[in-house]
Scaffold this active site. Structure first.
Site, PDB file in Angstrom:
ATOM      1  N   TYR A 142     -13.643  20.710  11.787  1.00  0.00           N
ATOM      2  CA  TYR A 142     -13.956  20.279  10.429  1.00  0.00           C
ATOM      3  C   TYR A 142     -15.394  20.601  10.039  1.00  0.00           C
ATOM      4  O   TYR A 142     -15.705  20.733   8.855  1.00  0.00           O
ATOM      5  CB  TYR A 142     -13.714  18.782  10.264  1.00  0.00           C
ATOM      6  CG  TYR A 142     -12.257  18.373  10.281  1.00  0.00           C
ATOM      7  CD1 TYR A 142     -11.240  19.314  10.324  1.00  0.00           C
ATOM      8  CD2 TYR A 142     -11.896  17.032  10.270  1.00  0.00           C
ATOM      9  CE1 TYR A 142      -9.919  18.937  10.357  1.00  0.00           C
ATOM     10  CE2 TYR A 142     -10.568  16.635  10.290  1.00  0.00           C
ATOM     11  CZ  TYR A 142      -9.577  17.594  10.340  1.00  0.00           C
ATOM     12  OH  TYR A 142      -8.262  17.216  10.364  1.00  0.00           O
ATOM     13  N   LYS A 191      -6.316  20.091  24.375  1.00  0.00           N
ATOM     14  CA  LYS A 191      -5.386  21.218  24.524  1.00  0.00           C
ATOM     15  C   LYS A 191      -5.997  22.204  25.511  1.00  0.00           C
ATOM     16  O   LYS A 191      -6.177  23.392  25.239  1.00  0.00           O
ATOM     17  CB  LYS A 191      -5.119  21.868  23.160  1.00  0.00           C
ATOM     18  CG  LYS A 191      -3.933  22.833  23.154  1.00  0.00           C
ATOM     19  CD  LYS A 191      -2.611  22.167  23.469  1.00  0.00           C
ATOM     20  CE  LYS A 191      -1.462  23.183  23.349  1.00  0.00           C
ATOM     21  NZ  LYS A 191      -0.190  22.632  23.875  1.00  0.00           N
ATOM     22  N   ASP A 223       0.155  17.810  22.245  1.00  0.00           N
ATOM     23  CA  ASP A 223       1.573  17.813  21.895  1.00  0.00           C
ATOM     24  C   ASP A 223       2.324  16.745  22.677  1.00  0.00           C
ATOM     25  O   ASP A 223       3.187  16.040  22.128  1.00  0.00           O
ATOM     26  CB  ASP A 223       2.198  19.195  22.106  1.00  0.00           C
ATOM     27  CG  ASP A 223       1.735  19.883  23.374  1.00  0.00           C
ATOM     28  OD1 ASP A 223       0.881  19.329  24.097  1.00  0.00           O
ATOM     29  OD2 ASP A 223       2.232  20.993  23.650  1.00  0.00           O
ATOM     30  N   ASP A 247      -7.498  12.893  13.847  1.00  0.00           N
ATOM     31  CA  ASP A 247      -7.020  12.750  12.477  1.00  0.00           C
ATOM     32  C   ASP A 247      -5.501  12.658  12.463  1.00  0.00           C
ATOM     33  O   ASP A 247      -4.908  11.787  11.805  1.00  0.00           O
ATOM     34  CB  ASP A 247      -7.505  13.956  11.665  1.00  0.00           C
ATOM     35  CG  ASP A 247      -7.331  13.776  10.165  1.00  0.00           C
ATOM     36  OD1 ASP A 247      -6.862  12.701   9.733  1.00  0.00           O
ATOM     37  OD2 ASP A 247      -7.666  14.709   9.419  1.00  0.00           O
ATOM     38  N   ASP A 251      -2.964   8.884  12.381  1.00  0.00           N
ATOM     39  CA  ASP A 251      -1.974   8.679  11.319  1.00  0.00           C
ATOM     40  C   ASP A 251      -0.579   8.470  11.900  1.00  0.00           C
ATOM     41  O   ASP A 251       0.205   7.660  11.388  1.00  0.00           O
ATOM     42  CB  ASP A 251      -1.966   9.872  10.366  1.00  0.00           C
ATOM     43  CG  ASP A 251      -3.085   9.795   9.332  1.00  0.00           C
ATOM     44  OD1 ASP A 251      -3.858   8.821   9.369  1.00  0.00           O
ATOM     45  OD2 ASP A 251      -3.189  10.708   8.499  1.00  0.00           O
TER      46      ASP A 251
END
Length: 357
Positions: A142, A191, A223, A247, A251
């Site tokens: 970001y 990851k 994942d 992020d 959620d």
């Protein structure tokens, strides 16, 4: 005690839910002998309308001079045609960077009274759910280099994911400190099988863990973590991860609890300074209709009392008031089941305020 709070009401339902949180804070101040003073500032779409920019310098200056920031929500379709680097949501990135808010705490709690709202099988969340996502907030993709370039297949866009050892170390220390006060377990999500930045992340988190021998550490690829959150959510205590993974996973965790409208968050700098906001967005489709759930914002105010002001008893009083109102059967639209009484934003704020003891 006197505390100065910078208040950013923002867009959509932001002003409605912020107003209820301020009422609750005033009640806490009255009962416990504190004085909360508020300075209202602009950020997001409303700031674009008033000043031409999403984050005025005056807002940054006032926030820096305050003891904490309480924020509602920013953004909405009204500003969809604004260029990307000037959109209302850029105000959040700007505040995080300018205020040094590197650690985002997002608790995902399933209130016993709302167990029916959970989309998972009851046996997966029996006895409640309480996990904490610790998200790195000022680094990663970001905030990395971004841009466009020409290729033989046409215009290409790129965003670079980058982390330094220091950035990973400080967010890992926050996660381990939080776990030491909770269930004693940290799950680091990356990851590392694909990304070089994740391999550095995993190495540094492992190094930090050596200073916390009583805390259990395990590593998940993102994942697998996403799958495990819906397969066996109670296995998690503290999840620490990067900006983009946090992020997404926070959620997902919010939906496991049944409603994003119940979840608060804290964004912390070094020391006690923090910005507190609900996890939900601006929900412009219900703005001004007295339908918004103010509980996430009210619980964010409780986190402010706990983390920035060190007022644990007062924070407990707010959280207890929310639980009492839920136990008494009051529900906002987003958490109401068939046949349950729906309570508007203003009334919910009044009920929680009255329940503060």
């Amino acid at each position: 005690m006197d505390y100065k709070i910078a208040v950013i009401r923002g867009d959509g339902i932001g002003p409605e839910v912020i107003d209820q949180a301020v009422k609750v804070l005033d009640k806490v101040g009255e009962k416990y002998g504190h004085n909360f003073s508020y300075e209202y500032m602009l950020a997001g779409g409303c700031a674009i309308d008033e000043t031409g920019g999403c984050l005025p310098q005056e807002t940054i200056d006032v926030c820096r001079a305050s003891d904490a920031v309480l924020l509602g929500a920013v953004g909405g379709p009204k500003w969809d045609d604004v260029p990307g680097d000037e959109r209302p949501e850029r105000a959040l990135l700007g505040l995080r960077k300018e205020l040094g808010l590197f650690a985002n705490l997002r608790p995902a709690m399933l209130f016993e009274e709302l167990a029916d709202a959970c989309p998972l099988k009851p046996e997966l969340v029996a006895g409640g759910l309480d996990l904490l996502v610790v998200r790195e907030l000022t680094g990663g993709i970001y905030f990395g280099e971004k841009g466009f370039k020409d290729t033989d297949m046409g215009k290409a866009a790129y965003d670079i994911e980058q982390y330094s050892e220091g950035e990973v170390r400080r967010i890992a220390e926050v996660a381990f400190d939080m776990a030491s006060k909770r269930g004693g377990k940290v799950t680091s999500v990356d990851k590392a099988n694909v990304l070089e930045s994740s391999r550095l992340w995993r190495r540094v988190v492992t190094e930090v863990s050596e200073a916390y021998p009583d805390i259990e550490l395990n590593h998940y690829y993102v994942d697998n973590a996403a799958m495990q959150l819906v397969r066996e959510p109670k296995q998690f205590d503290v999840i620490v991860t990067s900006n983009i993974f946090g992020d997404i996973l926070s959620d997902e965790a919010s939906q496991v609890t049944g409603s994003i409208g119940m979840l608060p968050s804290a964004s912390l700098a070094v020391g006690n300074f923090g910005m507190y906001e609900p996890v939900h967005g601006s929900a412009p489709d219900i703005a001004g209709q007295d339908r918004a759930n103010p509980m996430a914002t009210i619980l964010s105010a409780a986190m402010m009392l706990r983390y920035s002001f060190g007022l644990a008893e007062e924070a407990d009083a707010i959280e207890g008031a929310v639980k009492k109102v839920l136990a008494d059967g009051y529900r906002s639209t987003d958490i109401a089941g068939p046949g349950e009484k729906v309570t508007g934003t203003e009334e919910m704020g009044r009920l929680i305020t009255e329940a503060v003891i």
